[in-house]
Design a protein around this motif. Structure first.
Motif, PDB file in Angstrom:
ATOM      1  N   CYS A  16      -8.468   3.757  -4.643  1.00  0.00           N
ATOM      2  CA  CYS A  16      -8.244   2.454  -5.281  1.00  0.00           C
ATOM      3  C   CYS A  16      -7.788   1.415  -4.271  1.00  0.00           C
ATOM      4  O   CYS A  16      -8.215   0.257  -4.312  1.00  0.00           O
ATOM      5  N   ASN A  17      -6.928   1.832  -3.350  1.00  0.00           N
ATOM      6  CA  ASN A  17      -6.425   0.903  -2.342  1.00  0.00           C
ATOM      7  C   ASN A  17      -7.541   0.438  -1.415  1.00  0.00           C
ATOM      8  O   ASN A  17      -7.635  -0.754  -1.082  1.00  0.00           O
ATOM      9  N   GLY A  18      -8.384   1.377  -0.981  1.00  0.00           N
ATOM     10  CA  GLY A  18      -9.507   0.984  -0.135  1.00  0.00           C
ATOM     11  C   GLY A  18     -10.432   0.005  -0.831  1.00  0.00           C
ATOM     12  O   GLY A  18     -10.883  -0.988  -0.232  1.00  0.00           O
ATOM     13  N   ALA A  19     -10.714   0.255  -2.100  1.00  0.00           N
ATOM     14  CA  ALA A  19     -11.574  -0.653  -2.861  1.00  0.00           C
ATOM     15  C   ALA A  19     -10.927  -2.024  -3.023  1.00  0.00           C
ATOM     16  O   ALA A  19     -11.592  -3.064  -2.906  1.00  0.00           O
ATOM     17  N   ALA A  20      -9.607  -2.046  -3.280  1.00  0.00           N
ATOM     18  CA  ALA A  20      -8.903  -3.315  -3.462  1.00  0.00           C
ATOM     19  C   ALA A  20      -8.903  -4.131  -2.168  1.00  0.00           C
ATOM     20  O   ALA A  20      -9.060  -5.362  -2.198  1.00  0.00           O
ATOM     21  N   LEU A  21      -8.715  -3.468  -1.030  1.00  0.00           N
ATOM     22  CA  LEU A  21      -8.755  -4.167   0.259  1.00  0.00           C
ATOM     23  C   LEU A  21     -10.140  -4.766   0.511  1.00  0.00           C
ATOM     24  O   LEU A  21     -10.264  -5.916   0.967  1.00  0.00           O
ATOM     25  N   PHE A  22     -11.169  -4.001   0.222  1.00  0.00           N
ATOM     26  CA  PHE A  22     -12.540  -4.476   0.458  1.00  0.00           C
ATOM     27  C   PHE A  22     -12.828  -5.716  -0.385  1.00  0.00           C
ATOM     28  O   PHE A  22     -13.366  -6.715   0.118  1.00  0.00           O
ATOM     29  N   ILE A  69      -3.656  -4.863  -4.606  1.00  0.00           N
ATOM     30  CA  ILE A  69      -3.564  -4.172  -3.317  1.00  0.00           C
ATOM     31  C   ILE A  69      -2.199  -3.508  -3.197  1.00  0.00           C
ATOM     32  O   ILE A  69      -2.086  -2.349  -2.796  1.00  0.00           O
ATOM     33  N   GLY A  70      -1.164  -4.247  -3.571  1.00  0.00           N
ATOM     34  CA  GLY A  70       0.185  -3.701  -3.497  1.00  0.00           C
ATOM     35  C   GLY A  70       0.407  -2.532  -4.440  1.00  0.00           C
ATOM     36  O   GLY A  70       1.047  -1.537  -4.080  1.00  0.00           O
ATOM     37  N   LEU A  71      -0.122  -2.624  -5.661  1.00  0.00           N
ATOM     38  CA  LEU A  71       0.033  -1.556  -6.651  1.00  0.00           C
ATOM     39  C   LEU A  71      -0.593  -0.253  -6.162  1.00  0.00           C
ATOM     40  O   LEU A  71       0.038   0.814  -6.195  1.00  0.00           O
ATOM     41  N   SER A  72      -1.829  -0.332  -5.688  1.00  0.00           N
ATOM     42  CA  SER A  72      -2.507   0.883  -5.219  1.00  0.00           C
ATOM     43  C   SER A  72      -1.862   1.429  -3.948  1.00  0.00           C
ATOM     44  O   SER A  72      -1.728   2.651  -3.779  1.00  0.00           O
ATOM     45  N   SER A  73      -1.427   0.537  -3.079  1.00  0.00           N
ATOM     46  CA  SER A  73      -0.776   0.974  -1.840  1.00  0.00           C
ATOM     47  C   SER A  73       0.532   1.684  -2.126  1.00  0.00           C
ATOM     48  O   SER A  73       0.814   2.760  -1.570  1.00  0.00           O
ATOM     49  N   MET A  74       1.352   1.131  -3.018  1.00  0.00           N
ATOM     50  CA  MET A  74       2.643   1.746  -3.309  1.00  0.00           C
ATOM     51  C   MET A  74       2.483   3.062  -4.063  1.00  0.00           C
ATOM     52  O   MET A  74       3.232   4.009  -3.822  1.00  0.00           O
ATOM     53  N   THR A  75       1.517   3.144  -4.963  1.00  0.00           N
ATOM     54  CA  THR A  75       1.260   4.405  -5.656  1.00  0.00           C
ATOM     55  C   THR A  75       0.901   5.491  -4.644  1.00  0.00           C
ATOM     56  O   THR A  75       1.369   6.636  -4.735  1.00  0.00           O
ATOM     57  N   TRP A 135     -12.669  -9.344   8.105  1.00  0.00           N
ATOM     58  CA  TRP A 135     -13.112  -8.015   8.504  1.00  0.00           C
ATOM     59  C   TRP A 135     -11.957  -7.041   8.664  1.00  0.00           C
ATOM     60  O   TRP A 135     -12.170  -5.819   8.647  1.00  0.00           O
ATOM     61  N   THR A 136     -10.733  -7.537   8.793  1.00  0.00           N
ATOM     62  CA  THR A 136      -9.597  -6.614   8.827  1.00  0.00           C
ATOM     63  C   THR A 136      -9.417  -5.936   7.479  1.00  0.00           C
ATOM     64  O   THR A 136      -8.947  -4.788   7.409  1.00  0.00           O
ATOM     65  N   GLY A 153     -10.737  -1.225   4.248  1.00  0.00           N
ATOM     66  CA  GLY A 153     -11.062  -0.645   2.953  1.00  0.00           C
ATOM     67  C   GLY A 153     -12.115   0.444   3.051  1.00  0.00           C
ATOM     68  O   GLY A 153     -11.997   1.507   2.433  1.00  0.00           O
ATOM     69  N   LEU A 154     -13.148   0.192   3.861  1.00  0.00           N
ATOM     70  CA  LEU A 154     -14.214   1.184   4.034  1.00  0.00           C
ATOM     71  C   LEU A 154     -13.687   2.465   4.676  1.00  0.00           C
ATOM     72  O   LEU A 154     -14.047   3.582   4.271  1.00  0.00           O
ATOM     73  N   VAL A 155     -12.838   2.327   5.684  1.00  0.00           N
ATOM     74  CA  VAL A 155     -12.294   3.502   6.375  1.00  0.00           C
ATOM     75  C   VAL A 155     -11.438   4.340   5.425  1.00  0.00           C
ATOM     76  O   VAL A 155     -11.530   5.579   5.394  1.00  0.00           O
ATOM     77  N   ILE A 156     -10.595   3.686   4.629  1.00  0.00           N
ATOM     78  CA  ILE A 156      -9.704   4.422   3.728  1.00  0.00           C
ATOM     79  C   ILE A 156     -10.495   5.194   2.679  1.00  0.00           C
ATOM     80  O   ILE A 156     -10.221   6.374   2.412  1.00  0.00           O
ATOM     81  N   VAL A 157     -11.489   4.559   2.081  1.00  0.00           N
ATOM     82  CA  VAL A 157     -12.290   5.242   1.068  1.00  0.00           C
ATOM     83  C   VAL A 157     -13.023   6.428   1.678  1.00  0.00           C
ATOM     84  O   VAL A 157     -13.035   7.540   1.125  1.00  0.00           O
ATOM     85  N   THR A 158     -13.633   6.224   2.837  1.00  0.00           N
ATOM     86  CA  THR A 158     -14.411   7.291   3.477  1.00  0.00           C
ATOM     87  C   THR A 158     -13.535   8.483   3.842  1.00  0.00           C
ATOM     88  O   THR A 158     -13.876   9.641   3.560  1.00  0.00           O
ATOM     89  N   THR A 159     -12.392   8.228   4.472  1.00  0.00           N
ATOM     90  CA  THR A 159     -11.534   9.332   4.913  1.00  0.00           C
ATOM     91  C   THR A 159     -10.856  10.040   3.744  1.00  0.00           C
ATOM     92  O   THR A 159     -10.616  11.248   3.803  1.00  0.00           O
TER      93      THR A 159
END
Length: 416
Positions: free
Chosen positions: A298-304, A322-328, A379-380, A385-391
């Motif tokens: 969810c966090n990766g998707a929110a960042l993207f 972004i904050g909600l998914s990151s903190m969870t 792009w940051t 977001g892409l890296v987090i979802v993939t990994t």
């Protein structure tokens, strides 16, 4: 609501949280102030902001395992008092340099590194100290309450820092006053630790000094695929996604062309989401690695998506997600580390978590700053977001098949 904050029924923990709240407010004010100071001294250089963040977290890469062993062997209460003082001194020095107009970029770099030396020993001790205060029964709730304190300060601190900097003219010297506030705030935590009742603490077994204590901790982590999955996911999330202080600084200045108060508002809106995530976590009594993986996706998707948003107002509205998914994700990972680990390994387990999260931030910060400066701030977020979802998907496939629920008392599984 009272049931959600049940860890506060412990007097020692109330004192600890109160001191931490004051200190956290100062910490978030300095984060905004330090980044704004660097931007002012370097003509809005994303590389310079990333380098500063990287230097601040760099000591974690080398010292976290040693800090974890030390946290398992000595009084965490006394160790924390020392580390709080060690962080207050460089903050005071940097604040004075900025306020007097004497600060140069190299001053910030050096002081950030010195600050990081103390922080490397502080984080493992702080995370592994909570179980000594509340015990295993209230541990998940206490971890969540800690997050509430941290993110409550995160809502107020950045906005307060941005407003103070703007009120004082938005210059480098104005940023120095927010850093001085942080230097003073460490006194609250030092006093709170001194006021704790030692009889109410449960330090548990402290292992004797011997060789290979770090390796023993690593063996325990390797014996738990669910814990290994948590570490794997957090390593990449911290490196490419949780460095939001850099991405928000670049988005505020380079994309939306906002001043210090606009930068601070992004931090406060992010904290609205992280605070909601921390409040939700207080209702949990157990945790599994699957929750961490789902939150990472969810966090990766929110960042993207955040990297695609065209306007400042819409970006502010999206930031809480972004904050909600990151903190969870982060709170769930911290719960896993504490609950999956027996008391005699918690300092080392916490140090590995700090190594991967803060060390990952140290490695990722210059890269993110470089990407933002040469490819654009958006792009940051898109790349992260892409890296987090993939990994997260890769980690789940590799480790997830043997993932199990946390056990409050896993001591019998610890290696000899």
């Amino acid at each position: 609501m009272i049931h959600s904050l049940r860890a506060l029924s412990v007097r020692n923990y109330r004192l600890y949280v109160a001191g931490g709240l004051v200190s956290n407010l100062g910490t978030w004010m300095q984060r905004i102030g330090q980044d704004w100071l660097v931007l002012q001294l370097t003509d809005n250089s994303g590389v310079a902001v990333g380098l500063t963040t990287g230097l601040q977290f760099l000591p974690t890469l080398f010292l976290s395992p040693i800090a974890g062993v030390l946290a398992d062997r000595v009084s965490k209460r006394r160790l924390l008092q020392c580390t709080q003082l060690m962080m207050a001194v460089p903050s005071l020095l940097l604040g004075i340099l900025a306020v007097t107009g004497a600060a140069h970029p190299w001053h910030v770099y050096v002081i950030a590194f010195v600050f990081g030396l103390a922080s490397a020993f502080d984080a493992p001790a702080r995370q592994s100290f909570v179980p000594e205060i509340v015990g295993d029964e209230l541990l998940t709730n206490a971890v969540a309450v800690n997050s509430i304190s941290w993110n409550g300060a995160r809502m107020v601190g950045p906005a307060g820092a941005g407003a103070l900097i703007a009120l004082l003219g938005g210059s480098a010297s104005a940023a120095g006053w927010t850093i001085l506030v942080n230097a003073i705030s460490y006194a609250a935590m030092i006093v709170a630790l001194q006021c704790l009742d030692p009889a109410g603490l449960n330090p548990g077994h402290r292992p004797k000094a011997r060789r290979r204590q770090v390796l023993d901790g690593l063996r325990y982590v390797r014996s738990r695929p669910d814990l290994s999955l948590v570490y794997f996911v957090m390593a990449f999330a911290a490196t490419f996604g949780i460095n939001f202080q850099i991405t928000s600084a670049l988005m505020a200045t380079n994309v939306f062309h906002r001043s210090a108060d606009g930068f601070g508002a992004i931090g406060s809106m992010l904290a609205v989401g992280t605070f909601a995530g921390a409040m939700w976590a207080t209702r949990r009594t157990t945790i599994t690695a699957k929750v961490v993986v789902a939150a990472a996706l969810c966090n990766g998707a929110a960042l993207f998506v955040g990297g695609l948003i065209p306007s400042y107002g819409a970006f502010l509205a999206w930031t809480p997600l972004i904050g909600l998914s990151s903190m969870t994700m982060v709170t769930g990972a911290q719960m896993c580390v504490q609950l999956f680990t027996p008391p005699e390994f918690r300092g080392r387990a916490a140090s590995f978590f700090v190594l991967l999260s803060q060390g990952g931030a140290a490695l990722g910060a210059p890269v993110i700053g470089w990407v933002g400066e040469f490819f654009g701030a958006r792009w940051t977020l898109l790349g992260g977001g892409l890296v987090i979802v993939t990994t997260a998907l890769i980690g789940s496939a590799v480790f997830g098949r043997r993932e199990g629920a946390a056990q409050p008392e896993p001591s019998e599984t610890a290696p000899s």
